[in-house]
Enzyme design. Structure first.
Site, PDB file in Angstrom:
ATOM      1  CB  CYS A  91      65.305 -49.551 103.207  1.00 52.23           C
ATOM      2  SG  CYS A  91      65.461 -48.328 104.597  1.00 52.23           S
ATOM      3  CG  HIS A 133      64.440 -44.167 100.794  1.00 52.21           C
ATOM      4  ND1 HIS A 133      63.920 -45.328 100.422  1.00 52.21           N
ATOM      5  CD2 HIS A 133      65.150 -44.591 101.772  1.00 52.21           C
ATOM      6  CE1 HIS A 133      64.124 -46.123 101.244  1.00 52.21           C
ATOM      7  NE2 HIS A 133      65.069 -45.718 102.233  1.00 52.21           N
ATOM      8  CD  GLU A 134      68.361 -42.488 102.824  1.00 59.62           C
ATOM      9  OE1 GLU A 134      68.277 -42.666 104.187  1.00 59.62           O
ATOM     10  OE2 GLU A 134      68.490 -43.516 102.317  1.00 59.62           O
ATOM     11  CG  HIS A 137      64.807 -43.284 106.632  1.00 54.43           C
ATOM     12  ND1 HIS A 137      64.286 -44.401 107.308  1.00 54.43           N
ATOM     13  CD2 HIS A 137      65.215 -43.824 105.558  1.00 54.43           C
ATOM     14  CE1 HIS A 137      64.484 -45.591 106.690  1.00 54.43           C
ATOM     15  NE2 HIS A 137      65.084 -45.066 105.653  1.00 54.43           N
TER      16      HIS A 137
END
Length: 178
Positions: A91, A133-134, A137
């Site tokens: 990351c 993953h994004e 966030h």
């Protein structure tokens, strides 16, 4: 275009939840362009607006070898997840660390593009992992949250020390620096 500052774990601003984009306008398109410039420079393959301290639901991704397949997801929503896969992830907000994370192997996502047009995409492999993953966030979640508390704490302490020393590592493995 401008390079933006990427926040680093354990910065508490990374834990804030992003809010939806009401209207895709020139300001949002400028943010998208700046995010791509920042991501490519890092180098990485994905970046969420929350990583550059903008609490909006915007992510940019390019998993291509030559940085020639940029994807924009505004107000993304995962409609379906299928299967399971473990993949090594890194990351841009946790520089220098790569760990195995289990995620869905295939996802179907709905979002707006850089012009505000809705689209759906079904994908698997690295792109599916990167999208998940994004999107984490945008909810204030980091890949280190999937690790044991001991391992997460060890990474946090090391990054805090490197930050104090001004010696944060640069992600050099672009294929895993999501």
């Amino acid at each position: 275009m401008a390079k933006l500052e990427i926040l680093h774990f354990p910065d508490p601003r990374l834990r804030k939840r992003a809010v939806p984009v009401d209207k895709v306008d020139d300001e949002i398109r400028r943010l998208v362009d700046d995010m791509f410039e920042t991501m490519y420079d890092a180098p990485g393959i994905g970046l969420a607006a929350t990583q550059v301290n903008v609490q909006r639901q915007v992510i940019v991704i390019d998993v291509s070898e030559n940085n020639d397949q940029p994807l924009v997801f505004i107000n993304p929503e995962i409609l379906d997840r299928v299967g399971e896969e473990e993949m090594q992830e890194g990351c841009l907000s946790v520089p220098g660390y790569f760990e195995t994370v289990r995620r869905a192997d295939r996802v179907r996502v709905r979002a707006l593009d850089r012009n505000g047009e809705p689209f759906e995409l079904e994908t698997d492999g690295l792109l599916a992992v990167c999208i998940q993953h994004e999107m984490d966030h945008l909810d204030g979640k980091l890949f280190v949250d999937y690790l044991s508390p001991l391992k997460r704490n060890r990474i946090q302490k090391k990054l805090e020390k490197l930050t104090r020393q001004g010696a944060l590592p640069k992600n050099i493995d672009r294929q895993h620096a999501i």
